[in-house]
Design an enzyme around this catalytic site. Structure first.
Site, PDB file in Angstrom:
ATOM      1  N   GLU A   1     -21.741  -7.236   7.995  1.00 60.09           N
ATOM      2  CA  GLU A   1     -22.321  -7.890   6.820  1.00 60.09           C
ATOM      3  C   GLU A   1     -21.913  -9.357   6.761  1.00 60.09           C
ATOM      4  O   GLU A   1     -22.743 -10.245   6.521  1.00 60.09           O
ATOM      5  CB  GLU A   1     -21.863  -7.179   5.539  1.00 60.09           C
ATOM      6  N   GLN A  54     -29.589 -47.286   8.463  1.00 55.61           N
ATOM      7  CA  GLN A  54     -28.405 -46.801   9.165  1.00 55.61           C
ATOM      8  C   GLN A  54     -27.752 -45.633   8.441  1.00 55.61           C
ATOM      9  O   GLN A  54     -27.297 -44.671   9.086  1.00 55.61           O
ATOM     10  CB  GLN A  54     -27.385 -47.942   9.323  1.00 55.61           C
TER      11      GLN A  54
END
Length: 385
Positions: A248, A285
């Site tokens: 799980e 940037q």
């Protein structure tokens, strides 16, 4: 770096799933989102596609494979498309291991053929109001009748994914009171038919995310459960629950990594198309640096998720390793998805954009299957701390 976890069969399956999503899910997904659940007949389509039978033995209608790699492909493809397959993940990842591990041959003959086709959808009911991660604190009881033919089930469960559409639910209940030495003692598992008298579905819970998976409260008032639907031995339920926690938690870890990878894809598409001050957002940037940093984190998460997958398939994934993978991948996904949403600006807050839905869907990864704090406790214990 070359990825080695998948082979040609997995990639062929990926192509099939991707085409299925584009044809059967994407066109109607907004309707599912608004309704708060996938329609019941969708699960028949998954059954026809063979998704439910991959790990089911051939004699019961499945493919007879023993691997989680096809599930991993599903995580990647649903995340890539920004969709969810309703409560089907619980059906396969959580319920099936208990059936395969605990069911008798007679039970498998009764349960698995309908499991494969989607005729019977399964869910798992552990959590109760007020108990959360403390499974041993459950109050739901199952008392054996005087004639020994059935158990009488009473109690309530909450946060049950798949609970609205489920036809059978694996219910954890106390068949004995906890002992002074071991409060985990006395828990048993039952495959409960949701059509049973006294079984009722309460609220369909309005969640922050995972909107298309039906999550509900369940109540049991003198529900008669035939002894033939006891899974495994009476009183050993807690140890059974612990046995499947590794798979799980791997599933949550891998799903989180896949969501983070999808977030980068969504953000990259958006910043290349969106212009600000006459230039694409991708040209700044800061955008490049943010996406580059996110990609580096996802590369690391993918490596962890893949390594855990290989260990799980080999039967070697320890509880501590599963906890570590879940902790790392879910924390990475949290950071990456948040940064990718930020690059969308105000549009990232709008549900019409997949990044917003992904942000909400991802948040529960650090809670269910054991909170991040529980994961840290497990890892620390394995370190001798």
């Amino acid at each position: 770096m070359r990825r080695t976890v998948f082979n040609e069969d997995h990639e062929a399956f990926r192509e099939t799933v991707r085409a299925f999503i584009e044809a059967e899910v994407v066109p109607v997904y907004d309707e599912w989102f608004a309704a708060g659940q996938a329609p019941r007949d969708f699960y028949y389509k998954l059954g026809e596609l063979g998704i439910f039978g991959i790990n089911v033995p051939e004699e019961f209608g499945g493919a007879g494979l023993d691997t989680h790699k096809f599930e991993a492909v599903l995580y990647e493809e649903t995340s890539r498309a920004g969709v969810q397959f309703g409560g089907s993940g619980v059906h396969v990842l959580l319920a099936l291991p208990y059936i395969k591990m605990l069911a008798t041959e007679d039970q498998k003959k009764r349960y698995l053929p309908k499991f494969v086709t989607g005729e019977e959808m399964w869910a798992l009911a552990m959590t109760e109001p007020g108990t959360g991660s403390d499974v041993a604190g459950m109050k739901t009881t199952a008392k054996l009748s005087e004639d020994g033919t059935h158990y009488v089930l009473n109690g309530a469960k909450t946060f049950i994914t798949g609970g609205v559409h489920a036809d059978r639910v694996i219910v954890c209940a106390r068949t004995s009171a906890p002992s002074a030495e071991d409060r985990r003692f006395g828990i048993s598992l039952f495959a409960v038919d949701t059509k049973s008298e006294g079984y009722s579905i309460g609220r369909k819970l309005d969640k922050l995310g995972l909107k298309t998976s039906d999550t509900a409260e369940l109540a049991f008032v003198d529900v008669k459960v035939p002894v033939e639907d006891l899974l495994g031995e009476e009183g050993k339920g807690f140890s059974y629950l612990g046995h499947n926690l590794a798979s799980e938690r791997w599933g949550i870890a891998f799903g989180a990594y896949a969501q983070a990878a999808a977030a980068i894809r969504f953000a990259q598409q958006y910043v290349q198309e969106r212009t600000v001050f006459g230039k694409p957002v991708a040209s700044f940037q800061n955008t490049k640096f943010e996406l580059a940093a996110c990609q580096a984190e996802v590369d690391a998460a993918q490596a962890v998720a893949d390594r855990a997958l290989e260990a799980l398939d080999a039967g070697e994934l320890t509880p501590a390793e599963a906890a570590s993978a879940k902790l790392f991948c879910t924390e990475v996904a949290h950071r990456v998805i948040d940064r990718c949403l930020q690059l969308h600006g105000g549009y990232g807050y709008m549900n019409e954009y997949p990044i917003a839905r992904l942000y909400a869907d991802n948040r529960v990864n650090r809670i269910y299957g054991g909170t991040s704090e529980i994961m840290k406790s497990i890892i620390a214990k394995s370190m001798g701390l």
